[in-house]
Scaffold this motif. Sequence first.
Motif, PDB file in Angstrom:
ATOM      1  N   ASP A 282      -9.574  -5.178  -9.085  1.00 39.79           N
ATOM      2  CA  ASP A 282      -8.752  -4.632 -10.165  1.00 39.79           C
ATOM      3  C   ASP A 282      -9.026  -3.138 -10.348  1.00 39.79           C
ATOM      4  OD1 ASP A 282      -6.830  -4.565 -12.165  1.00 39.79           O
ATOM      5  OD2 ASP A 282      -8.313  -4.932 -13.742  1.00 39.79           O
ATOM      6  N   GLN A 283      -8.832  -2.389  -9.253  1.00 38.66           N
ATOM      7  CA  GLN A 283      -9.009  -0.934  -9.263  1.00 38.66           C
ATOM      8  C   GLN A 283      -7.743  -0.277  -8.722  1.00 38.66           C
ATOM      9  OE1 GLN A 283     -12.619   0.047  -7.151  1.00 38.66           O
ATOM     10  NE2 GLN A 283     -13.882  -1.227  -8.474  1.00 38.66           N
ATOM     11  N   PRO A 284      -7.031   0.488  -9.537  1.00 38.45           N
ATOM     12  CA  PRO A 284      -5.778   1.095  -9.085  1.00 38.45           C
ATOM     13  C   PRO A 284      -5.992   2.147  -8.003  1.00 38.45           C
ATOM     14  CG  PRO A 284      -6.377   1.900 -11.263  1.00 38.45           C
ATOM     15  CD  PRO A 284      -7.336   0.803 -10.947  1.00 38.45           C
ATOM     16  N   VAL A 285      -5.102   2.150  -7.012  1.00 38.29           N
ATOM     17  CA  VAL A 285      -5.116   3.146  -5.935  1.00 38.29           C
ATOM     18  C   VAL A 285      -3.666   3.485  -5.602  1.00 38.29           C
ATOM     19  CG1 VAL A 285      -5.874   3.706  -3.593  1.00 38.29           C
ATOM     20  CG2 VAL A 285      -7.190   2.072  -4.951  1.00 38.29           C
ATOM     21  N   GLU A 286      -3.355   4.781  -5.584  1.00 37.96           N
ATOM     22  CA  GLU A 286      -2.003   5.201  -5.227  1.00 37.96           C
ATOM     23  C   GLU A 286      -1.837   5.206  -3.708  1.00 37.96           C
ATOM     24  OE1 GLU A 286      -0.455   8.328  -8.420  1.00 37.96           O
ATOM     25  OE2 GLU A 286      -2.486   8.791  -7.753  1.00 37.96           O
ATOM     26  N   PRO A 287      -0.598   5.063  -3.216  1.00 39.54           N
ATOM     27  CA  PRO A 287      -0.367   4.872  -1.777  1.00 39.54           C
ATOM     28  C   PRO A 287      -0.675   6.117  -0.950  1.00 39.54           C
ATOM     29  CG  PRO A 287       1.718   5.101  -2.944  1.00 39.54           C
ATOM     30  CD  PRO A 287       0.662   4.998  -3.994  1.00 39.54           C
ATOM     31  N   TYR A 288      -1.209   5.873   0.230  1.00 36.73           N
ATOM     32  CA  TYR A 288      -1.418   6.945   1.198  1.00 36.73           C
ATOM     33  C   TYR A 288      -1.306   6.362   2.608  1.00 36.73           C
ATOM     34  CZ  TYR A 288      -6.270   5.194   1.651  1.00 36.73           C
ATOM     35  OH  TYR A 288      -7.377   4.410   1.861  1.00 36.73           O
TER      36      TYR A 288
ATOM     37  N   VAL B  51     -11.124   7.229  -2.188  1.00 36.94           N
ATOM     38  CA  VAL B  51      -9.804   7.558  -1.616  1.00 36.94           C
ATOM     39  C   VAL B  51      -8.756   7.887  -2.680  1.00 36.94           C
ATOM     40  CG1 VAL B  51     -10.268   6.043   0.355  1.00 36.94           C
ATOM     41  CG2 VAL B  51      -8.922   5.165  -1.568  1.00 36.94           C
ATOM     42  N   GLY B  52      -9.140   7.901  -3.943  1.00 35.14           N
ATOM     43  CA  GLY B  52      -8.160   8.027  -5.020  1.00 35.14           C
ATOM     44  C   GLY B  52      -7.380   9.327  -5.034  1.00 35.14           C
ATOM     45  N   GLY B  53      -7.972  10.401  -4.486  1.00 24.13           N
ATOM     46  CA  GLY B  53      -7.265  11.674  -4.443  1.00 24.13           C
ATOM     47  C   GLY B  53      -6.370  11.838  -3.232  1.00 24.13           C
ATOM     48  N   ASN B  54      -6.377  10.864  -2.334  1.00 25.43           N
ATOM     49  CA  ASN B  54      -5.586  10.958  -1.093  1.00 25.43           C
ATOM     50  C   ASN B  54      -4.104  11.172  -1.373  1.00 25.43           C
ATOM     51  OD1 ASN B  54      -7.982  10.410   0.192  1.00 25.43           O
ATOM     52  ND2 ASN B  54      -7.269   8.577   1.248  1.00 25.43           N
ATOM     53  N   PHE B  55      -3.562  10.381  -2.287  1.00 23.14           N
ATOM     54  CA  PHE B  55      -2.132  10.442  -2.588  1.00 23.14           C
ATOM     55  C   PHE B  55      -1.729  11.855  -3.007  1.00 23.14           C
ATOM     56  CE2 PHE B  55       1.196  10.404  -5.846  1.00 23.14           C
ATOM     57  CZ  PHE B  55       2.238   9.753  -5.190  1.00 23.14           C
ATOM     58  N   HIS B  56      -2.462  12.428  -3.931  1.00 24.74           N
ATOM     59  CA  HIS B  56      -2.126  13.748  -4.457  1.00 24.74           C
ATOM     60  C   HIS B  56      -2.189  14.810  -3.361  1.00 24.74           C
ATOM     61  CE1 HIS B  56      -1.656  16.669  -7.721  1.00 24.74           C
ATOM     62  NE2 HIS B  56      -2.579  17.413  -7.108  1.00 24.74           N
ATOM     63  N   LEU B  57      -3.243  14.780  -2.568  1.00 25.76           N
ATOM     64  CA  LEU B  57      -3.419  15.802  -1.531  1.00 25.76           C
ATOM     65  C   LEU B  57      -2.439  15.620  -0.379  1.00 25.76           C
ATOM     66  CD1 LEU B  57      -7.285  15.897  -1.649  1.00 25.76           C
ATOM     67  CD2 LEU B  57      -5.808  17.860  -2.035  1.00 25.76           C
ATOM     68  N   GLN B  58      -2.135  14.384  -0.033  1.00 26.04           N
ATOM     69  CA  GLN B  58      -1.199  14.134   1.063  1.00 26.04           C
ATOM     70  C   GLN B  58       0.235  14.428   0.640  1.00 26.04           C
ATOM     71  OE1 GLN B  58      -0.773   9.994   2.713  1.00 26.04           O
ATOM     72  NE2 GLN B  58      -1.511  10.986   4.589  1.00 26.04           N
ATOM     73  N   ASN B  59       0.613  13.979  -0.559  1.00 24.80           N
ATOM     74  CA  ASN B  59       1.991  14.147  -1.020  1.00 24.80           C
ATOM     75  C   ASN B  59       2.340  15.585  -1.372  1.00 24.80           C
ATOM     76  OD1 ASN B  59       2.715  11.460  -0.778  1.00 24.80           O
ATOM     77  ND2 ASN B  59       3.730  11.444  -2.771  1.00 24.80           N
ATOM     78  N   ASN B  60       1.404  16.281  -1.999  1.00 25.32           N
ATOM     79  CA  ASN B  60       1.687  17.619  -2.511  1.00 25.32           C
ATOM     80  C   ASN B  60       1.345  18.738  -1.541  1.00 25.32           C
ATOM     81  OD1 ASN B  60       2.602  17.174  -5.421  1.00 25.32           O
ATOM     82  ND2 ASN B  60       0.710  16.000  -5.368  1.00 25.32           N
ATOM     83  N   TYR B  61       0.424  18.465  -0.617  1.00 25.37           N
ATOM     84  CA  TYR B  61      -0.028  19.539   0.266  1.00 25.37           C
ATOM     85  C   TYR B  61       0.050  19.180   1.750  1.00 25.37           C
ATOM     86  CZ  TYR B  61      -1.860  21.135  -4.202  1.00 25.37           C
ATOM     87  OH  TYR B  61      -1.977  21.514  -5.517  1.00 25.37           O
ATOM     88  N   GLY B  62       0.495  17.965   2.054  1.00 25.30           N
ATOM     89  CA  GLY B  62       0.671  17.563   3.446  1.00 25.30           C
ATOM     90  C   GLY B  62      -0.609  17.417   4.235  1.00 25.30           C
TER      91      GLY B  62
END
Length: 323
Positions: A105-111, A67-78
């Motif tokens: 202990d694995q970072p995940v950006e919000p989505y 799920v790590g790419g979720n933030f980038h795709l949701q925030n930048n491309y809706g």
Amino acid sequence: MGKSCIIFFERKFPSANMVLIKDMLPILIDTGFGSDAEETVHLIKEAGVLPEELHLIVNTHYHSDHVGGNFHLQNNYGVKIAAHKWDAHLINACNHEACSAEWLDQPVEPYHVDLKLSDNDEIHTGSRTFQVLHTPGHTLGHISLYEPEEEIFICGDLFHRNDIGWLNIFREGVSSIQRSLESVDRVSKLRIKQAYSGHGPQIDDPLNSIDTARNRLEKWLKSPDKVSWHACKRIFAFTLIMKNGLAKEEIDNYLLTCGWFQDFARYAFQLQPEEFIQVLLDEMIRSGAANWYNNHLIATAPYVAAQNKWMDRNIKPKDWKTT
């Protein structure tokens, strides 16, 4: 967009594999690790789909490598995101347990999950219809996707070509083995010509891989300690991949801060965490999961190191409401 096709991306750690359903309503299954988000966008563009054209992202489960790419795709491309309803509840509530990120202990950006999925739901891509199968075990909210016309199965971490997803008895429950067996047995009744797994190559002989998974799970029922060893080695190897290795003098202090390490030491192996450090290190070396190199412990699996500046941000679900 032309004729529908399925494009499988076999990715190196720390990212999981992805599947792109290139159709009138393009669907991306899983999005890799957060530090690889730009590479995720590059891959789908090369396949002929612009990120803003994605109709939906479907997550097989909520671990950081999926799920790590979720933030980038949701925030930048809706792009809208779909996941099992149990995952969605934890994610959308910014629950500290979401993604098991704190414990691992694995970072995940919000989505945010826009579409909550249940067993037997359908996902339409234009010319194809995928059935959502709830296949718990690796996680409680794990799903797989099945396309009956061409007999295609997208299995996430339910099973791989010659392996199965590690089982988290401390966050997903001690009956994870039984749940995994039930999920594998359910899938074994499907007609499957081609399967795509969350890690490793595509699966050209799905029935053999399913039989291998079932046999391993049945052995684990008789020897539960094997479940814990499998999980510990997978989790620690992933840590070494994320961090591009750990210096020998850093290892003790790091492991003693980790929830997964504390739980497995005390409750799976009945050892004090300080005692378990050397036991785990010996097993990582013995099994070939890691090697020493210039006084650093390095994972042996092929990987692309995450950028330090990304890892240093160390975003976890407890931080999501303030990011």
